[in-house]
Design a protein around this motif. Structure first.
Motif, short mmCIF file in Angstrom:
data_model
loop_
_atom_site.label_atom_id
_atom_site.label_comp_id
_atom_site.label_asym_id
_atom_site.label_seq_id
_atom_site.Cartn_x
_atom_site.Cartn_y
_atom_site.Cartn_z
N THR A 136 1.01 -1.28 0.00
CA THR A 136 0.06 0.02 0.02
C THR A 136 0.97 1.25 0.02
OG1 THR A 136 -1.81 1.12 1.09
CG2 THR A 136 -0.22 0.11 2.53
N HIS A 137 0.32 2.33 -0.55
CA HIS A 137 1.07 3.53 -0.43
C HIS A 137 0.35 4.51 0.76
CE1 HIS A 137 -2.61 4.50 -3.15
NE2 HIS A 137 -2.60 5.52 -2.53
N ASP A 138 -0.81 4.03 1.23
CA ASP A 138 -1.69 4.72 2.34
C ASP A 138 -1.09 4.53 3.74
OD1 ASP A 138 -3.63 5.51 4.00
OD2 ASP A 138 -5.36 5.01 2.75
N MET A 139 -0.41 5.28 4.19
CA MET A 139 0.15 5.02 5.71
C MET A 139 -0.72 5.12 6.65
SD MET A 139 3.24 4.47 4.74
CE MET A 139 3.67 4.54 6.78
N THR A 140 -1.84 5.63 6.47
CA THR A 140 -2.96 5.60 7.50
C THR A 140 -3.46 4.06 7.52
OG1 THR A 140 -3.83 8.00 7.09
CG2 THR A 140 -5.32 6.13 8.38
N LEU A 141 -3.47 3.27 6.28
CA LEU A 141 -3.84 1.89 6.39
C LEU A 141 -2.87 1.31 6.69
CD1 LEU A 141 -5.90 -0.19 5.40
CD2 LEU A 141 -5.07 0.20 3.05
N ALA A 142 -1.42 1.64 6.45
CA ALA A 142 -0.28 0.52 6.95
C ALA A 142 -0.45 0.60 8.33
CB ALA A 142 0.83 1.26 6.43
N GLU A 143 -0.60 1.71 9.12
CA GLU A 143 -0.57 1.82 10.36
C GLU A 143 -1.61 0.93 11.37
OE1 GLU A 143 1.63 3.07 12.60
OE2 GLU A 143 2.63 4.58 11.09
N ARG A 144 -2.61 0.58 10.61
CA ARG A 144 -3.25 -0.41 10.95
C ARG A 144 -3.09 -1.98 10.98
NH1 ARG A 144 -9.18 -0.25 8.36
NH2 ARG A 144 -9.80 -1.71 9.92
N CYS A 145 -1.90 -2.04 10.50
CA CYS A 145 -1.21 -3.44 10.49
C CYS A 145 -0.43 -3.64 11.51
CB CYS A 145 -0.27 -3.51 9.21
SG CYS A 145 -1.11 -3.37 7.50
N ASP A 146 0.13 -4.81 11.87
CA ASP A 146 0.92 -5.16 12.95
C ASP A 146 2.33 -4.55 12.72
OD1 ASP A 146 -1.02 -6.57 13.86
OD2 ASP A 146 -0.51 -8.32 12.95
N ARG A 147 2.71 -4.36 11.43
CA ARG A 147 4.26 -4.27 11.10
C ARG A 147 4.03 -3.50 10.00
NH1 ARG A 147 7.85 -9.49 10.27
NH2 ARG A 147 9.83 -8.54 9.47
N ILE A 148 5.12 -2.45 9.61
CA ILE A 148 5.31 -1.56 8.41
C ILE A 148 6.75 -1.99 7.86
CG2 ILE A 148 5.46 0.55 7.39
CD1 ILE A 148 3.44 1.55 9.36
#
Length: 222
Positions: A187-199
């Motif tokens: 993803t390019h969406d950091m808001t969405l990435a922050e919902r994951c366990d890990r980036i």
């Protein structure tokens, strides 16, 4: 990675392990190697060096047929484009991978999967009769219908508006958690990435940052 023109050095010396049941976002600029990493992890592309392991199997020695069987049995994929077969109904699209696997209950299982994503009234509709969000929910149902251990999602909300994209991602996260599946989200969406366990941040074919999110730390503390 191998191509018709010979080896292409898109990924360079990456060492990365994604744990069972983990939800990891892969981010980075265009051309960084995000989608290539996903394709190699899922056995869709062959690495020209190193070792890629999926579900306890080293993908290196496997021929194309063996890798296809491993994907069929263990991997679900959701792309930005919905990749539905236009001449098949939603039910037929979701049942297709089960039919390929020789499942005798393919249509019953596909029906249950479509009900799970809220599309029970639309099972007999063709892709052209469905909205973008509905088509992506069909794609999500198809990705999960075989009970994959690994789910790959490449910009799955890229063709959707914000509200519809959030609904699709809520569904993806809920189903991944509910099934105990590993999810790798490009993803390019950091808001969405922050919902994951890990980036995992990739640039120029290398991992330049790998961190737990607040959501991931909270989950680990439970």
């Amino acid at each position: 990675m191998a191509s018709d023109a010979g080896p292409v050095n898109i990924l360079r010396g990456i060492t990365l392990a994604i744990a069972a049941g983990e939800i990891a976002a892969v981010v980075g600029p265009s051309g960084a190697g995000k989608s290539s990493l996903m394709m190699v992890a899922g056995g869709l592309e062959r690495a020209t060096s190193g070792r890629v392991e999926l579900a306890g199997r080293d993908l290196g020695p496997l021929d194309d047929d063996a890798r296809a069987r491993l994907r069929r049995d263990h991997v679900g994929i959701v792309f930005q484009g919905f990749h539905l077969i236009p001449t098949m109904t939603a039910l037929e699209n979701v049942a297709l991978p089960l039919e390929f696997a020789g499942r005798t209950n393919a249509f019953e299982t596909a029906q249950a999967a479509l009900e799970r994503v809220g599309l029970a009234p639309r099972v007999g509709h063709y892709p052209a009769q469905l909205s973008g969000g509905e088509q992506q929910r069909v794609a999500v149902a198809r990705a999960f219908v075989g009970g994959p251990r690994l789910l790959l999602a490449d910009e799955p909300t890229g063709n959707l508006d914000g509200a519809t994209g959030k609904q699709v991602m809520d569904l993806l996260f809920d189903m991944a958690r509910g099934n105990g599946a590993t999810l790798i989200l490009v993803t390019h969406d950091m808001t969405l990435a922050e919902r994951c366990d890990r980036i995992v941040h990739i640039a120029d074919g290398l991992v330049v940052d790998d961190r737990r999110t607040a959501a991931g730390l909270a989950l680990a503390a439970q």
